[in-house]
Design a protein around this motif. Structure first.
Motif, PDB file in Angstrom:
ATOM      1  N   GLN A   1       1.866   2.684  12.751  1.00  0.00           N
ATOM      2  CA  GLN A   1       1.155   2.651  11.477  1.00  0.00           C
ATOM      3  C   GLN A   1       1.107   4.029  10.833  1.00  0.00           C
ATOM      4  O   GLN A   1       1.095   4.160   9.611  1.00  0.00           O
ATOM      5  CB  GLN A   1      -0.270   2.111  11.683  1.00  0.00           C
ATOM      6  CG  GLN A   1      -0.337   0.649  12.074  1.00  0.00           C
ATOM      7  CD  GLN A   1       0.054  -0.269  10.934  1.00  0.00           C
ATOM      8  OE1 GLN A   1      -0.073   0.085   9.768  1.00  0.00           O
ATOM      9  NE2 GLN A   1       0.540  -1.449  11.276  1.00  0.00           N
ATOM     10  N   ASN A   2       1.040   5.079  11.663  1.00  0.00           N
ATOM     11  CA  ASN A   2       0.989   6.456  11.156  1.00  0.00           C
ATOM     12  C   ASN A   2       2.275   7.162  11.561  1.00  0.00           C
ATOM     13  O   ASN A   2       2.347   7.837  12.593  1.00  0.00           O
ATOM     14  CB  ASN A   2      -0.232   7.195  11.705  1.00  0.00           C
ATOM     15  CG  ASN A   2      -1.527   6.535  11.299  1.00  0.00           C
ATOM     16  OD1 ASN A   2      -1.636   5.996  10.210  1.00  0.00           O
ATOM     17  ND2 ASN A   2      -2.522   6.564  12.172  1.00  0.00           N
ATOM     18  N   VAL A   3       3.306   6.997  10.750  1.00  0.00           N
ATOM     19  CA  VAL A   3       4.602   7.595  11.063  1.00  0.00           C
ATOM     20  C   VAL A   3       4.561   9.104  10.891  1.00  0.00           C
ATOM     21  O   VAL A   3       5.215   9.848  11.623  1.00  0.00           O
ATOM     22  CB  VAL A   3       5.690   6.972  10.166  1.00  0.00           C
ATOM     23  CG1 VAL A   3       7.050   7.607  10.427  1.00  0.00           C
ATOM     24  CG2 VAL A   3       5.760   5.469  10.407  1.00  0.00           C
ATOM     25  N   VAL A   4       3.778   9.588   9.936  1.00  0.00           N
ATOM     26  CA  VAL A   4       3.697  11.021   9.633  1.00  0.00           C
ATOM     27  C   VAL A   4       2.235  11.410   9.547  1.00  0.00           C
ATOM     28  O   VAL A   4       1.375  10.583   9.241  1.00  0.00           O
ATOM     29  CB  VAL A   4       4.455  11.333   8.314  1.00  0.00           C
ATOM     30  CG1 VAL A   4       3.786  10.650   7.143  1.00  0.00           C
ATOM     31  CG2 VAL A   4       4.559  12.828   8.076  1.00  0.00           C
TER      32      VAL A   4
ATOM     33  N   CYS B   1       7.983   3.085   5.079  1.00  0.00           N
ATOM     34  CA  CYS B   1       9.292   2.488   4.802  1.00  0.00           C
ATOM     35  C   CYS B   1      10.319   3.563   4.447  1.00  0.00           C
ATOM     36  O   CYS B   1      11.459   3.529   4.933  1.00  0.00           O
ATOM     37  CB  CYS B   1       9.156   1.467   3.676  1.00  0.00           C
ATOM     38  SG  CYS B   1      10.717   0.711   3.172  1.00  0.00           S
ATOM     39  N   GLU B   2       9.950   4.519   3.620  1.00  0.00           N
ATOM     40  CA  GLU B   2      10.891   5.579   3.240  1.00  0.00           C
ATOM     41  C   GLU B   2      11.259   6.452   4.435  1.00  0.00           C
ATOM     42  O   GLU B   2      12.394   6.938   4.522  1.00  0.00           O
ATOM     43  CB  GLU B   2      10.283   6.421   2.114  1.00  0.00           C
ATOM     44  CG  GLU B   2      10.196   5.678   0.787  1.00  0.00           C
ATOM     45  CD  GLU B   2       9.826   6.598  -0.361  1.00  0.00           C
ATOM     46  OE1 GLU B   2       9.724   7.817  -0.122  1.00  0.00           O
ATOM     47  OE2 GLU B   2       9.641   6.112  -1.491  1.00  0.00           O
ATOM     48  N   HIS B   3      10.321   6.673   5.338  1.00  0.00           N
ATOM     49  CA  HIS B   3      10.660   7.452   6.533  1.00  0.00           C
ATOM     50  C   HIS B   3      11.629   6.684   7.431  1.00  0.00           C
ATOM     51  O   HIS B   3      12.541   7.292   8.022  1.00  0.00           O
ATOM     52  CB  HIS B   3       9.379   7.798   7.303  1.00  0.00           C
ATOM     53  CG  HIS B   3       8.697   9.031   6.805  1.00  0.00           C
ATOM     54  ND1 HIS B   3       9.074  10.298   7.178  1.00  0.00           N
ATOM     55  CD2 HIS B   3       7.664   9.188   5.943  1.00  0.00           C
ATOM     56  CE1 HIS B   3       8.298  11.192   6.589  1.00  0.00           C
ATOM     57  NE2 HIS B   3       7.439  10.545   5.832  1.00  0.00           N
TER      58      HIS B   3
ATOM     59  N   ASN C   1       6.270  -6.763  11.668  1.00  0.00           N
ATOM     60  CA  ASN C   1       4.964  -6.671  12.338  1.00  0.00           C
ATOM     61  C   ASN C   1       4.871  -5.334  13.059  1.00  0.00           C
ATOM     62  O   ASN C   1       5.097  -5.255  14.273  1.00  0.00           O
ATOM     63  CB  ASN C   1       4.787  -7.822  13.340  1.00  0.00           C
ATOM     64  CG  ASN C   1       4.889  -9.174  12.677  1.00  0.00           C
ATOM     65  OD1 ASN C   1       4.187  -9.457  11.718  1.00  0.00           O
ATOM     66  ND2 ASN C   1       5.787 -10.020  13.178  1.00  0.00           N
ATOM     67  N   PRO C   2       4.613  -4.249  12.321  1.00  0.00           N
ATOM     68  CA  PRO C   2       4.597  -2.929  12.962  1.00  0.00           C
ATOM     69  C   PRO C   2       3.444  -2.804  13.951  1.00  0.00           C
ATOM     70  O   PRO C   2       2.315  -3.189  13.656  1.00  0.00           O
ATOM     71  CB  PRO C   2       4.413  -1.963  11.774  1.00  0.00           C
ATOM     72  CG  PRO C   2       3.780  -2.785  10.712  1.00  0.00           C
ATOM     73  CD  PRO C   2       4.288  -4.180  10.894  1.00  0.00           C
TER      74      PRO C   2
ATOM     75  N   THR D   1       0.834  -1.202   0.000  1.00  0.00           N
ATOM     76  CA  THR D   1       0.000   0.000   0.000  1.00  0.00           C
ATOM     77  C   THR D   1       0.867   1.250   0.000  1.00  0.00           C
ATOM     78  O   THR D   1       2.082   1.192   0.238  1.00  0.00           O
ATOM     79  CB  THR D   1      -0.925   0.018   1.231  1.00  0.00           C
ATOM     80  OG1 THR D   1      -0.119   0.055   2.419  1.00  0.00           O
ATOM     81  CG2 THR D   1      -1.830  -1.212   1.276  1.00  0.00           C
ATOM     82  N   VAL D   2       0.228   2.377  -0.258  1.00  0.00           N
ATOM     83  CA  VAL D   2       0.937   3.666  -0.217  1.00  0.00           C
ATOM     84  C   VAL D   2       1.419   3.956   1.194  1.00  0.00           C
ATOM     85  O   VAL D   2       2.520   4.493   1.405  1.00  0.00           O
ATOM     86  CB  VAL D   2      -0.002   4.793  -0.713  1.00  0.00           C
ATOM     87  CG1 VAL D   2       0.684   6.146  -0.595  1.00  0.00           C
ATOM     88  CG2 VAL D   2      -0.421   4.546  -2.153  1.00  0.00           C
ATOM     89  N   ARG D   3       0.618   3.592   2.184  1.00  0.00           N
ATOM     90  CA  ARG D   3       0.994   3.808   3.580  1.00  0.00           C
ATOM     91  C   ARG D   3       2.293   3.068   3.908  1.00  0.00           C
ATOM     92  O   ARG D   3       3.193   3.626   4.540  1.00  0.00           O
ATOM     93  CB  ARG D   3      -0.131   3.338   4.496  1.00  0.00           C
ATOM     94  CG  ARG D   3       0.149   3.516   5.989  1.00  0.00           C
ATOM     95  CD  ARG D   3      -0.946   2.851   6.797  1.00  0.00           C
ATOM     96  NE  ARG D   3      -2.229   3.461   6.537  1.00  0.00           N
ATOM     97  CZ  ARG D   3      -2.727   4.486   7.212  1.00  0.00           C
ATOM     98  NH1 ARG D   3      -2.029   4.996   8.219  1.00  0.00           N
ATOM     99  NH2 ARG D   3      -3.913   4.988   6.918  1.00  0.00           N
ATOM    100  N   GLU D   4       2.401   1.822   3.471  1.00  0.00           N
ATOM    101  CA  GLU D   4       3.605   1.046   3.754  1.00  0.00           C
ATOM    102  C   GLU D   4       4.821   1.642   3.049  1.00  0.00           C
ATOM    103  O   GLU D   4       5.924   1.662   3.613  1.00  0.00           O
ATOM    104  CB  GLU D   4       3.389  -0.402   3.309  1.00  0.00           C
ATOM    105  CG  GLU D   4       2.367  -1.148   4.155  1.00  0.00           C
ATOM    106  CD  GLU D   4       2.145  -2.556   3.658  1.00  0.00           C
ATOM    107  OE1 GLU D   4       2.734  -2.915   2.611  1.00  0.00           O
ATOM    108  OE2 GLU D   4       1.383  -3.299   4.301  1.00  0.00           O
TER     109      GLU D   4
END
Length: 501
Positions: free
Chosen positions: A125-128, A39-41, A119-120, A32-35
């Motif tokens: 789940q909401n890093v930003v 991941c980039e953060h 397993n986050p 997903t876009v969220r993942e």
């Protein structure tokens, strides 16, 4: 207690583990876009950490205080065994003094990071932070920027959908309309796009990006090829008038015959002051006869400071436009998705929009990361569970007064959370059954009464009042004698037996 060489070894180990973590992040499957964004953060955080380690290593290798060289000389000297036992004694003394101190190895820290990657937990789940309109990096939220655009004067008013399609066509706006308000509008748009790019693509080096934008802009601006800004061939005053051949004139009086407008045009062509009376203009223009432009009196030349300031302001506005162009090019996918999303929403009914929002909230998760339905959710405050089986937010818990409990003795000491559930239970089966067991009707008289003693006392009082209010023939039935006096039945019968009637 770490030596310089041990610090270097630890930093090298940390950098190697960071590189391994970056490789694992790169190889991680992102559904997903969220993942992808999360991941980039995480990768950006690891890169910053690696850069900090490299900076410390460079400082240690430079060895400005000479400690590293001293350690190397001591280890490679003639009496290396004595140095070894001296270091060993220092280590033993240190650990004997700080016996309770424990230090976690780097391996454990990166093992935890690897577990969180696979397993986050819910808090990761909401890093930003994203707004609801942005859909965690799927769309742009330009509503505030659109409101600023509507407040710009002399601008064509567009609907939001059309604005999304043309908001980056800044080259179509005439230069005359690009004023201070327009500059503030561009600054707001640039700040939002830069912040959005940092949130969705944290690996992009914005400092290098801004440097490249400025370099390309300067080149185009110098050549006069930047979109929407044609380069002026001269200053504000030069070449705006028609030149005049002074070889045919031998005195200022002859020039005066041409009139004010013609003299003004000739002065403008030379870049000289064009104000004053007819005689002053003629004398000023005649004084330039046979004199090269570079030898003219500077006092005669027109001031161009205002024109230069205007050019600088235009250049600042054009640079802001160049930044917007670059950001939109990087965010082209989100821009297209935003247009499609808004267009689709405008064509749907309220019911369809509500169903779509519910579907968007349920993002698909891979099977390996799906939560166990039978698992007990983390609920330290013992909050009620919502429709999704998870505890409701604490603010909602307080809003509905669920932190206040009410106990009803009539219902068998049952407890009810919140005033709404407490009021509703008076009409439910449990309370009605308790009232029937007490032999009391469940009427509105007994609302908000939870104690058995209070209910029985009120019931006795109500029965007493009912007895008093009950109709009795002896007291309530009326009779009239022959004279016309009205008395109740009991009095009438007593008087009749006494023969008084």
């Amino acid at each position: 207690m770490d030596t310089v060489l041990e610090q270097q070894r630890r930093l090298h180990e940390e950098r190697e583990r960071i590189e391994d973590g970056l490789m694992r992040e790169k190889m991680l499957k992102k559904n997903t876009v969220r993942e992808r964004i999360n991941c980039e953060h995480r990768m950006s955080h690891l890169l910053d950490r690696s850069t900090a380690c490299a900076t410390k290593l460079i400082s240690l290798y430079e060895d400005k205080d000479g400690l590293r060289q001293e350690e190397i000389v001591a280890m490679s000297g003639m009496d290396e065994f004595a140095e070894f036992y001296r270091k060993l004694k220092q280590l033993r003394d240190h650990h004997k003094k700080y016996a309770d101190d424990t230090e976690e190895p780097l391996e454990m820290e990166f093992l935890r990071l690897d577990e969180e990657r696979k397993n986050p937990p819910e808090e990761l789940q909401n890093v930003v932070h994203f707004t609801d309109e942005e859909g965690y990096g799927k769309f742009l939220d330009l509503h505030e920027i659109y409101d600023q655009f509507l407040n710009l004067k002399q601008m064509e008013k567009l609907d939001y959908l059309t604005y999304l399609k043309t908001f980056d066509h800044l080259f179509e706006i005439p230069k005359e309309k690009k004023n201070a308000d327009y500059k503030r509008y561009l600054e707001s748009m640039g700040d939002y796009l830069a912040g959005y790019l940092e949130r969705t693509q944290p690996l992009v080096d914005q400092h290098a990006l801004l440097g490249q934008i400025k370099k390309d802009f300067t080149e185009k601006w110098t050549k006069g090829t930047f979109p929407g800004w044609k380069k002026d061939t001269g200053s504000v005053m030069i070449h705006t008038g028609a030149s005049l051949d002074l070889s045919a004139f031998f005195s200022p009086e002859e020039l005066m015959s041409l009139g004010l407008d013609r003299l003004k045009s000739a002065l403008q062509a030379l870049g000289l002051k064009c104000g004053g009376t007819l005689e002053e203009r003629a004398q000023r223009l005649f004084s330039t006869k046979g004199v090269p432009l570079e030898r003219l009196d500077p006092a005669l030349k027109a001031r161009t400071k205002q024109g230069k300031e205007l050019d600088e302001k235009h250049e600042e506005i054009a640079l802001l436009e160049a930044q917007v162009y670059a950001y939109i090019e990087l965010l082209g996918e989100q821009r297209a998705s935003t247009y499609e999303n808004v267009e689709r929403r405008m064509a749907r009914t309220a019911e369809e929009l509500q169903e779509e929002e519910e579907e968007e909230e349920e993002e698909p998760q891979p099977e390996s990361e799906s939560e166990d339905e039978d698992a007990v959710p983390y609920n330290p405050k013992n909050l009620p569970l919502g429709w999704d089986g998870k505890p409701i937010p604490y603010w909602l818990y307080k809003l509905h007064g669920l932190n206040v409990s009410y106990t009803c003795e009539i219902c068998g000491n049952a407890t009810y959370r919140g005033p709404k559930a407490f009021q509703r239970h008076f009409s439910e089966w449990r309370h009605a059954h308790g009232m029937r067991c007490l032999g009391i009707p469940n009427t509105a008289h007994f609302a908000n009464i939870t104690l058995i003693a209070d209910a029985l006392a009120l019931w006795e009082k109500i029965k007493t009042l009912k007895v008093r209010e009950r109709w009795l023939a002896e007291n309530e039935e009326e009779f009239e004698d022959s004279i016309g006096n009205v008395v109740n039945k009991k009095t009438y019968q007593d008087l009749r037996r006494q023969g008084l009637l």
